[in-house]
Design a protein around this motif. Sequence first.
Motif, mmCIF file in Angstrom:
data_model
loop_
_atom_site.group_PDB
_atom_site.id
_atom_site.type_symbol
_atom_site.label_atom_id
_atom_site.label_comp_id
_atom_site.label_asym_id
_atom_site.label_seq_id
_atom_site.Cartn_x
_atom_site.Cartn_y
_atom_site.Cartn_z
ATOM 1 N N ARG A 573 0.862 -1.046 -0.155
ATOM 2 C CA ARG A 573 -0.113 -0.330 0.147
ATOM 3 C C ARG A 573 1.038 1.273 -0.096
ATOM 4 O O ARG A 573 1.826 1.668 0.706
ATOM 5 N N GLY A 574 0.730 2.426 -0.796
ATOM 6 C CA GLY A 574 1.126 3.577 -0.965
ATOM 7 C C GLY A 574 2.373 3.182 -2.274
ATOM 8 O O GLY A 574 2.968 4.099 -2.298
ATOM 9 N N ASP A 575 2.555 2.822 -2.604
ATOM 10 C CA ASP A 575 3.481 2.244 -3.920
ATOM 11 C C ASP A 575 2.958 2.907 -5.250
ATOM 12 O O ASP A 575 1.553 3.057 -4.974
ATOM 13 N N LEU A 576 3.620 3.372 -5.777
ATOM 14 C CA LEU A 576 3.694 3.013 -7.398
ATOM 15 C C LEU A 576 2.809 2.310 -7.528
ATOM 16 O O LEU A 576 3.255 1.451 -7.798
ATOM 17 N N PRO A 577 2.256 3.147 -8.935
ATOM 18 C CA PRO A 577 1.282 1.671 -9.681
ATOM 19 C C PRO A 577 2.580 1.179 -10.673
ATOM 20 O O PRO A 577 3.772 1.603 -10.988
#
Length: 696
Positions: A573-577
């Motif tokens: 969660r919070g990572d770039l696509p």
Amino acid sequence: MTRCIYYVALTDKDTLWLSADKGMVTTFSGDSLVADTSFNSGFVVSGSGAVVTSASAISFAGDEICSDSLAKILTKEKDRLEILRENKREAARELDYYARTHSAVDDGYNEVMAYRVRNTRERIHVERQLELIGKALRHPMARARLQADFEIVINIVRKNENTVAEEYRYVSKMVARSGSLLLLQINEPSGWPQGIHIFDTGFLAFRGRPAAVLGSWEENGLPVVAPVDSISGLALTSLDGMPVTDARGRLVGVRANNQMVPLFALRRLNWNFKPFYGWLWDGMKTWTDYMLGCDDIPSAITTRMFKKAGRSREKAYLDCRGYGHLQFKDGSRYVGQLHDRIPDGVGQMTYGDGGVYIGYWLSGKRDGKGIMMDTLGYRYDGLWRSDTLSYGSWENSESVYSGNFNKTLQRHGDGWWLKKDGAYYSGTWSDGTRQGFGFAVGEGKMVRAGIWGNDKFRGEQMVYTADRVYGIDISRYQHEIAGRHYGIDWTKMRITGLGTASRKRIKGHIDYPVNFVYVKATEGVTVKNRYYAVDAAAARRHGIHLGAYHFFSTKTSGRQQAQFFLSVAKPKRGDLPPVLDVEPSDKQIESMGGSQRMFREIIDWMRLVKWRTGTAPVLYVSQSFVNKYMEEAPAELLQCQVWIARYGEYKPYTHLLYWQLAYDGRVAGVHGDVDVNVFNGTRSEFETYIRVNAIR
């Protein structure tokens, strides 16, 4: 100058204005693109402000347009405006995208933003026009009535020690109309400027003889010579409305509709406005002002007499100083002012090929304000210098241009070009083609602000500054170089070089923070990056936005590759696509069954990863891949955010999220070459993108 425009009064507040000639509609009576503008000559017949001209300025227009004809005009214009409205809306979307992805540091940013405001105003105006057209079409008895506005322009050249040109402009109204003649009255109570010639219409000639003769040799004999110290007359842009005199300078008629209207018709026109005693009183007042020293009468006009025998017609006219005709060997014909045997002053040249120039001349060359009309339907209007239209405009049935020209009347230098469908270009030109810097909006394309060559858009040259959002992508190749293994010092990570493979415009010193990093996780269904877990953890620990990417294989299904990627990358969660890196060769695409099969596998990968991560993945491709294959891509794939690799000097020409600008960049803390990327937008846009699109 005459402006004719029709109006349809719908309510007390709503008025629709339209042109019968152009078929265009506006909600603003002063819209110069809609009004039918014409230019005629004229001459002064009263010291209190009366001017005679030809009625040809409004002869094409009736006093009103009936309801049936009006409905046809409005229906046709409605269809045109609906197309224009859609084009304006599409342009607005592209301009909004440009505004989100650019800043004031980019070349042409301020100009594009100014046009964005203009496009918004024009779109609102078009929508208002369509609203009023709808109202007019719902009223079957609606009629359009004519409104004609007149402006009189007087140019006086005073030749004393220094030649001084003076221009006077007067708003006037039509006070009488008789046959092919109009009588105008200026609204200026102070009357005419000193030095103006007033023509005698048969009552009293108080202020000297006429200073102009136009007409054929047979009608009028020799031309009258204008006085040396004061040459004056209404600005000529058409010969209609010019006075016709005899060889002694006595007024004998008016040129109207290419014919001579006799003097008695002019007197009848005057009487329609003012009775005989009114003209007599006006003349006596003018004479009294002169006798009391309140005014000045121009010096006498002299006439040089020539015998026809032994002299050619052209020779006789060339020997005169004043107005006359010239006939040239190439078939061209000049009518107007002469000086020392050449055109000088105001006149009309009809060229052998059918083109016409009407305006000012100096020493035989077009010089000053003038209009040129060619046989192809182009109208050139502006300021001429030494036979060249230095600045002005041209217009045809499809577009309008305003700017600089070269000697052959091609667009050259700075200028803007507007097509009737709303497409717009502003920038530099060379010999009729877009060349150099400029920006274009419309034609179903994104905003093209950058360098043009041979009428084609070459690309945008980005200016690299510390204000942009930079990132890198890494794999095992940053750890394994020439058989040796290296670690990455994440505490020192700063971008220090943007590569040398292409020219780049750099402002300031290159020492940029790394705002995001993408780490390769997998390839196909078997290859894992052994350094992925360590690099991903380090990036998160040092507060650098992290994303994972997968290298697409043409040998296995997209769904299988997606499952393999998710099992290794383990996005948090919070990572770039996530990113799908698609770099197959033409041969590989052919071997897997063609581009459509490839697109199906890519879409399968995208769907599964989106379902598992809660965000749409990004597609990484090269500019050459975009040019060759993306036009064939399914609509679903075209909705994806795109990361483009292009290493030339120009920014990729497509909607994109990231741009990989160098494969040979330098990053402190990392050994060897590094791929350097830039986010297509501002820092605030980047933060918004992360907040909306990060993995949930």
